[in-house]
Write an enzyme that holds these catalytic residues in place. Structure first.
Site, mmCIF file in Angstrom:
data_model
loop_
_atom_site.group_PDB
_atom_site.id
_atom_site.type_symbol
_atom_site.label_atom_id
_atom_site.label_comp_id
_atom_site.label_asym_id
_atom_site.label_seq_id
_atom_site.Cartn_x
_atom_site.Cartn_y
_atom_site.Cartn_z
ATOM 1 N N CYS B 31 -9.180 1.195 -4.813
ATOM 2 C CA CYS B 31 -10.187 2.249 -4.767
ATOM 3 C C CYS B 31 -11.199 2.081 -5.890
ATOM 4 O O CYS B 31 -10.903 1.501 -6.937
ATOM 5 C CB CYS B 31 -9.515 3.607 -4.892
ATOM 6 S SG CYS B 31 -8.540 3.949 -3.426
ATOM 7 N N TYR B 170 -2.423 -1.411 6.942
ATOM 8 C CA TYR B 170 -1.710 -0.825 5.799
ATOM 9 C C TYR B 170 -0.342 -0.334 6.258
ATOM 10 O O TYR B 170 -0.240 0.546 7.123
ATOM 11 C CB TYR B 170 -2.559 0.324 5.258
ATOM 12 C CG TYR B 170 -2.220 0.817 3.865
ATOM 13 C CD1 TYR B 170 -1.406 0.110 2.994
ATOM 14 C CD2 TYR B 170 -2.766 2.009 3.403
ATOM 15 C CE1 TYR B 170 -1.129 0.581 1.721
ATOM 16 C CE2 TYR B 170 -2.510 2.492 2.125
ATOM 17 C CZ TYR B 170 -1.680 1.775 1.296
ATOM 18 O OH TYR B 170 -1.415 2.258 0.037
ATOM 19 N N HIS B 173 3.598 1.507 0.617
ATOM 20 C CA HIS B 173 3.407 2.599 -0.349
ATOM 21 C C HIS B 173 3.842 3.958 0.165
ATOM 22 O O HIS B 173 3.552 4.948 -0.479
ATOM 23 C CB HIS B 173 1.921 2.689 -0.771
ATOM 24 C CG HIS B 173 1.464 1.542 -1.619
ATOM 25 N ND1 HIS B 173 0.229 0.969 -1.486
ATOM 26 C CD2 HIS B 173 2.082 0.869 -2.617
ATOM 27 C CE1 HIS B 173 0.092 -0.017 -2.359
ATOM 28 N NE2 HIS B 173 1.203 -0.097 -3.050
ATOM 29 N N ASP B 274 4.282 0.192 -8.457
ATOM 30 C CA ASP B 274 3.518 -0.927 -7.870
ATOM 31 C C ASP B 274 2.254 -1.185 -8.693
ATOM 32 O O ASP B 274 2.072 -2.257 -9.236
ATOM 33 C CB ASP B 274 3.150 -0.613 -6.415
ATOM 34 C CG ASP B 274 2.298 -1.702 -5.797
ATOM 35 O OD1 ASP B 274 2.728 -2.867 -5.818
ATOM 36 O OD2 ASP B 274 1.204 -1.394 -5.305
#
Lengths: 718, 718
Positions: B31, B170, B173, B274
């Site tokens: 991001c 994706y 996570h 992570d």
């Protein structure tokens, strides 16, 4: 109907400097998420209030320069010509409605974060901001003082050029640099800008003199002044300002520079004392701290106080408290409040419930405002919704069955009826409408939240094509047999009875609300389940239910231990400004508060909790555990009805939809929106899916037409 | 210089589905605050990395539809043709540099907040989100499943149309719907999409099949897969996924549908496992949890792990751990990292320090990214800054004196030198450069933060026109007499010695660091002040200093009580992802943590604290109180020099400026930016004031030219 003559005084024009306020209804500055960067949103949102009768409408706080950058929160800006261009649309649209356009001129001093501009903010003295992480302001030297004063002047000239009639200089809430200069709490200077009253007021006086000289002939100069920062613990004590101290002194001292006084109270740290929730503050709650101002000025005075009652408004003016009725939240809940008074339609006023979810979105930073009562709020431009106008639906020649009369179902039925659907049947299993809002207003302090149901009850009564049927539980066969061509399922949600929550994502061992020593909020509030003397309330909700249960039970004489996995009680109430008072209230009442612990086991006589980080377990002896873990959608009816689409079609049901908490449990505002949205779009190609809305963003190589093309379903009014 | 042959392997091309990755450097999704709505920011930010040698560059997470709306946080979006248009600029600019453009295809399931779109998000099962306040997802029925799968397809087609080469689906996570379907932690379904491995993977498999069918010939299909959600307490235990469990099983099962595996670990609740801070995690820290993947696939494998060392990168590939070096933060700190390896300029690599302030801005929601090491990050478009290119200053024929060699002073001196200023004199009173960054890296876990100084020391050594002079304290006369035409004051800040802070906005009674039982961080770390056995650390900072002092002292054998007025320790570390481990560490080490209390008095032998809400006072016996209250700018030199502008002019000094913490104390990143900004603009009309930057917003009735006009000083590259 015509208006009651006793309200005539609310509609008398008033001279404010060089401008004439057409009536006494003034939307004071409040945030919405539009700023200067979403000009369509800003203009249409504000113009709707002008159409609804507000005589003057203000932007949110409007930054004068990049050093006063409140990113991630959304303010308006008057930094450059682009901002002038964008905000001029708002001014034009207000003028078309005969209203005055106002802008709140803001420099944040110590509180500006600078997270976009990265420009250091300047302030009176260098004190770390409690708002801006890892940030303080630069303590101004003399050159800074001249420069920042010039920033005010430049922004005010831009405001005039954009078309604003009233420049409201922000001098309140300890959120404005000028207020900070005034208050010893922020101003620790030892030069001629600190120390004595005259010194602390010098910076602001010079600003007002400069602004008046620059634009005073063209614009009215208002001052939004915080006349009382209140007493401790919610105020700044003797380092703030009190009405009876320097507050009135300030009014007299500055009166010659001001065309209008917009008066309020409080400070930014506990801003909920001004933008006060109904939980703790009644209408016109500021009166004791502001009522003397008018006796010390020759200029018009504006007060705020969540005014929704025209009788209170008249009393405010007649009693000499103020000349102008200022409002933010009531104008969000009902942009047409003035017009409804004028037209004698008092029972149509959609009164603000004082829940402050509108504010919560600004506090979070970024999202557009939402309103529990008014689903069209902030949707005027991007979805083209008008709070009072409803087009005849293309499929109006249908009957609709709405199953469930909670917030979503009530709102959906009303809007469908206003869109002319042949007959709307609103059916609920309970003996009264409201869904869980039948009992939420019974939680301590939440009485005004009952307006969600009250307003809709009146509307439902008035609408000839709505039939409300309570005490009737419809199963799938009953819904199929009902005979309506459109079926809307709005069956809401229930609190999990097994302790399911989003922390461990599974039920809690021993947490079974079918047992006598375990209870859910539904069971306590709706079913009258008995609670023992010693109670553990386990709160994973983040908002009002857990703290509401704790407060209610402790007030009823129970020994209450409140356990939450979060670092603080009900963290969402930080955003609704209820957090400080809730903390004090629960603690004063003797609730034992245990933060940062998860509930790991429930057994008769005790609850086991574990510290969140080291997972050390401990036990709490108790008679009842109240599970405020999460709500679960009650979607059984929808699932059964939707399981066989072909069979459904065979019954003559053309449309089956699902709204509100039975889709997913969320804010009351989102449930109301969900019902409203479906009804607004009941004749769209696929009402189950929301139509696109206009996203006001920079588009590469765009023409105005391109912006319209982004949302083909919406006629854009630009 | 040419590159060392041992690094050749990093520059070997690699086939990824239908595309050829030109080398092994891959900027994975991260991001930045651009999204689809700030196309210039997005394109120029990403293209800079391509110019710097990254073979593929990815957007941030990119939402596929309005129901996956993460507002207030900023994601990219592929919702409509406008998004295609805006993101295509990024693709074009990457292609111009010979790099591949990648997009991370995201649906957030249970975690999407919907605060902008207000569309209910759908997920595997209805569990309250720990991220989205007052929000859960809708548990999908069969029709939902088909619809959401189609949303994936539609977005992937749009991505192809925008010009993306690689679609990274994706699946990691726990932030992605697909991952949630896979994990029993989220998936409680009892139909064919829940239960067994085959059932839980069904939704994702079908998505991949559909996407591959739709765009698989045109684009490479990557999967960003979280192969290990780690063990408790930072993981999901047996309801998550482990490499040795279903992780490798998943790789084998899905391998035929995937062109590239982008592998990582962790979960969204403790995402810092992570995107791991250097405080707790070393380079390539994921290796133990990911290294087996490559043995179970025939497709290229990408790993991440804050790689900044080319030797580590080579080892990762040679050892068979992975084929591709993925990086987010290292590519922010140095977009030219690959090119510097290629050119044999290893000592010019500006290594990421792993502080995670970049991430903090996304976590806060809204602001553009900032980087401690790279002041040009996110400034490529709006300010036109290039991290490696510097124009000759128009006033280069001047000497500059920079007083203070902290982060701001070092950075300013380097950029001034690169801009060709005749001679830059960097003078510091201490025996070494670095300012407070001489001691901050000595706090537990912050060793890598020393790279802030190390990188700059090397650069300063290389620059022929810089002279570094340490151990020399310049007073005003010394600065005046120095002979430089431009003087830059960068004297930093010091911790308040009287307890001043932004809670009570005044000093604390008895808190006087000149006394033996009171100390500041400066005194402890820089001056060696002695500390007694029992210590109270009072922390108002919100970030690393207070917790750092507490951890250091407890590790040295002191009994430490940590007191903070906030509800939790160091709240800013929530945003830097350091919060969970910090909590566990301090508690495990035996630090007694007292939240929600203010320090009201300090006396020899004890500290008085008051509970924040009821203000009940209590005492803590202690030998030393450490005041981590706020920093105060050390601006005495600047104030003295600036006091008489005319006299200053008479000395031949043409410009006097102030940068960094001596303006206002803030993040290290902001101090570095401050110095960089001044140097970039040293030849602007008024270098003291930042030039305007391009604000990418919707402008009414705008042409492309209008956008340029908003920032007249910047040549816009669109």
């Amino acid at each position: 109907m015509a208006r009651d003559p006793k309200y005539d005084i609310l509609f008398e024009p008033l001279q404010v400097g060089p401008k004439t306020l057409p009536n006494r209804f003034f939307q004071v500055a409040h945030c919405v998420g539009a700023g200067s960067d979403r000009p369509g949103f800003q203009a249409h949102f504000r113009a709707m209030k002008a159409e609804g009768g507000w005589g003057a409408v203000t932007t949110e706080y409007c930054s004068i320069a990049p050093e006063s950058d409140d990113t991630h929160r959304v303010s308006a800006r008057l930094w450059d010509d682009g901002d002038v261009r964008n905000l001029s649309l708002m001014c034009d649209m207000l003028h078309d409605q005969g209203a005055l356009a106002a802008v709140e001129i803001w420099h944040g001093g110590a509180n500006a974060c600078g997270m976009e501009s990265r420009v250091p903010a300047r302030g009176a003295s260098q004190i770390a901001s409690p708002f801006a992480f890892m940030r303080a302001c630069k303590a101004m030297d003399k050159q800074d003082i001249r420069e920042v004063q010039q920033l005010y002047v430049n922004a005010c000239k831009r405001a005039r050029d954009a078309g604003f009639d009233i420049l409201t200089i922000y001098y309140a809430h300890t959120e404005a640099l000028l207020h900070q200069f005034l208050l010893p709490f922020f101003n620790r200077r030892t030069d001629e800008y600190g120390g004595s009253f005259e010194n602390r007021v010098r910076f602001g006086r010079e600003v007002l003199e400069l602004v008046r000289e620059a634009v005073g002939d063209d614009c009215a100069i208002g001052v939004r002044f915080g006349v009382d920062t209140l007493d401790l613990p919610v105020g700044l004590g003797d380092r703030g300002i009190r009405q009876d101290g320097e507050g009135l002194q300030f009014i007299e001292y500055m009166d010659h520079l001001v065309d209008m006084w917009d008066i309020n109270v409080g400070n930014a740290v506990e801003w909920g004392e001004d933008a006060a929730p109904s939980r703790t503050h009644a209408e016109n709650h500021e009166r004791p701290n502001v009522y003397k101002v008018k006796q010390h000025t020759s200029k018009p005075v504006l007060n705020v106080g969540r005014f929704t009652s025209p009788d209170t408004m008249v009393e405010v003016i007649r009693s000499g408290q103020a000349d102008i009725i200022g409002a933010a939240r009531p104008s969000i809940a009902d942009p047409f409040l003035p017009r409804k008074i004028e037209e004698g339609r008092l029972d149509d006023i959609r009164e603000c419930i004082g829940c402050n979810v509108c504010i919560s979105r600004w506090e979070i930073g970024g999202p557009p405002l939402v309103c529990t009562q008014n689903a069209t709020s902030a949707e005027e431009f991007r979805r083209g919704w008008h709070p009072e106008k409803f087009t005849q639906a293309a499929n109006a020649d249908n009957d609709v069955l709405v199953v469930g009369a909670g917030p979503a179902g009530m709102e959906c039925a009303i809007v469908l009826a206003k869109r002319g659907l042949r007959r709307v049947h609103l059916v609920d299993a309970a003996e009264d409408i409201g869904g869980h809002m039948r009992w939420v207003p019974k939680l301590p302090g939440l009485g005004e939240w009952g307006r969600v149901v009250n307003y809709r009850r009146i509307q439902l009564d008035k609408l000839k094509n709505v039939e409300v049927i309570t005490g009737t539980r419809l199963d799938a066969q009953g819904a199929l047999d009902y005979g309506a061509e459109i079926v809307v399922v709005a069956t809401g949600s229930r609190w999990a009875t097994d302790g399911l929550q989003g922390i461990t994502n599974e039920p809690i061992p021993g947490a079974d609300a079918s047992l006598p020593h375990v209870a859910t909020p539904d069971q306590l509030m709706d079913e009258g389940k008995a609670v023992g003397k010693r109670v553990v309330v386990y709160d994973c909700e983040t908002y009002f239910t857990g703290v509401g249960m704790a407060e209610k039970l402790v007030r009823e004489g129970h020994d209450v231990t409140y356990v939450t996995p979060f670092d603080a009680i009900a963290p969402y109430t930080v955003y609704t400004l209820e957090f400080p008072r809730l903390n004090r209230t629960l603690r004063r009442l003797g609730v034992k508060i245990v933060t940062g612990h998860v509930l790991t086991n429930v057994a008769p006589g005790n609850a086991t909790i574990a510290e969140a980080w080291l997972e050390e377990e401990s036990e709490i002896e108790c008679d009842t555990v109240v599970l405020v873990t999460q709500r679960v959608s009650d979607d059984a009816l929808y699932r059964e009805l939707s399981a066989d689409p072909e069979a459904l079609a065979g019954t003559g049901i053309a449309g089956l939809y699902q709204i509100g908490d039975c889709v997913l449990p969320s804010l009351i505002a989102e449930a109301v929106f969900s019902g409203h949205r479906l009804a607004r779009e009941i004749d769209s190609p696929n009402p189950a899916v929301a139509l696109p809305y206009i996203r006001e963003r920079r588009l590469l190589n765009a023409t105005e037409e391109d912006y319209q093309l982004q949302s083909p379903a919406i006629e854009m009014a630009l």
